[in-house]
Design a protein around this motif. Structure first.
Motif, mmCIF file in Angstrom:
data_model
loop_
_atom_site.group_PDB
_atom_site.id
_atom_site.type_symbol
_atom_site.label_atom_id
_atom_site.label_comp_id
_atom_site.label_asym_id
_atom_site.label_seq_id
_atom_site.Cartn_x
_atom_site.Cartn_y
_atom_site.Cartn_z
ATOM 1 N N ALA A 6 2.568 -5.282 -10.656
ATOM 2 C CA ALA A 6 2.756 -3.828 -10.685
ATOM 3 C C ALA A 6 3.701 -3.430 -11.816
ATOM 4 O O ALA A 6 4.437 -4.257 -12.354
ATOM 5 N N THR A 18 -1.835 -1.192 -6.452
ATOM 6 C CA THR A 18 -3.281 -1.136 -6.255
ATOM 7 C C THR A 18 -3.913 -2.379 -5.640
ATOM 8 O O THR A 18 -5.043 -2.303 -5.156
ATOM 9 N N GLY A 19 -3.252 -3.518 -5.637
ATOM 10 C CA GLY A 19 -3.908 -4.701 -5.094
ATOM 11 C C GLY A 19 -2.943 -5.809 -4.753
ATOM 12 O O GLY A 19 -1.771 -5.769 -5.114
ATOM 13 N N THR A 36 1.234 -9.961 -6.012
ATOM 14 C CA THR A 36 0.797 -8.691 -6.577
ATOM 15 C C THR A 36 1.416 -8.529 -7.956
ATOM 16 O O THR A 36 2.386 -9.202 -8.294
ATOM 17 N N ARG A 62 -4.758 -1.441 -15.021
ATOM 18 C CA ARG A 62 -5.168 -1.972 -13.715
ATOM 19 C C ARG A 62 -3.964 -2.349 -12.845
ATOM 20 O O ARG A 62 -4.099 -2.568 -11.659
ATOM 21 N N LYS A 65 7.187 0.597 -9.443
ATOM 22 C CA LYS A 65 6.561 0.282 -8.168
ATOM 23 C C LYS A 65 7.049 -1.055 -7.614
ATOM 24 O O LYS A 65 7.197 -1.216 -6.397
ATOM 25 N N ASP A 123 2.039 2.332 -3.296
ATOM 26 C CA ASP A 123 0.920 2.651 -4.192
ATOM 27 C C ASP A 123 0.673 1.588 -5.256
ATOM 28 O O ASP A 123 0.283 1.909 -6.373
ATOM 29 N N ASP A 138 0.820 -1.212 0.000
ATOM 30 C CA ASP A 138 0.000 0.000 0.000
ATOM 31 C C ASP A 138 0.856 1.265 0.000
ATOM 32 O O ASP A 138 0.547 2.236 -0.690
#
Length: 103
Positions: free
Chosen positions: A66, A32-33, A64, A101, A70, A30, A27
């Protein structure tokens, strides 16, 4: 034809008791999931291990996807914990549809 975008898939093997530290780091950079999957057993340098809820050493995979910047920020964020707690972090390129996404 469907367009794909290259992103980094990141897998982190950690003790279940520490999974919140990992998701908090995700988190903070940044991403997202994330997804958490239980792990029953495995084998590493120290031999075979099995899930052990009584001892609090059961393991999970935190997954995750990304963008590379990130993903690298997450690796930097988790680097101290990799050594301190014996996390295992893997990442590699994957092709995704709807790349926005996973930015």
């Amino acid at each position: 034809m469907i367009e794909t975008v290259t992103r980094k898939r990141i897998e982190i093997l950690t003790d279940k008791a520490l999974q919140k530290r990992v998701t908090d780091a995700i988190d903070r950079v940044d991403i997202t999931g994330w997804t958490i999957l239980p792990v029953d057993s495995g084998k590493g340098r120290e031999g075979v291990w099995r899930e052990e809820s009584v001892m609090g050493t059961d393991k999970v995979f935190v997954l995750t996807i990304a963008a590379e910047d990130k993903a690298m920020a997450l690796a930097e964020e988790l680097a101290p914990m990799l050594t301190d707690f014996g996390f295992i972090l893997n990442m590699w390129d994957v092709q995704v549809i709807r790349g926005e996404r996973f930015s």
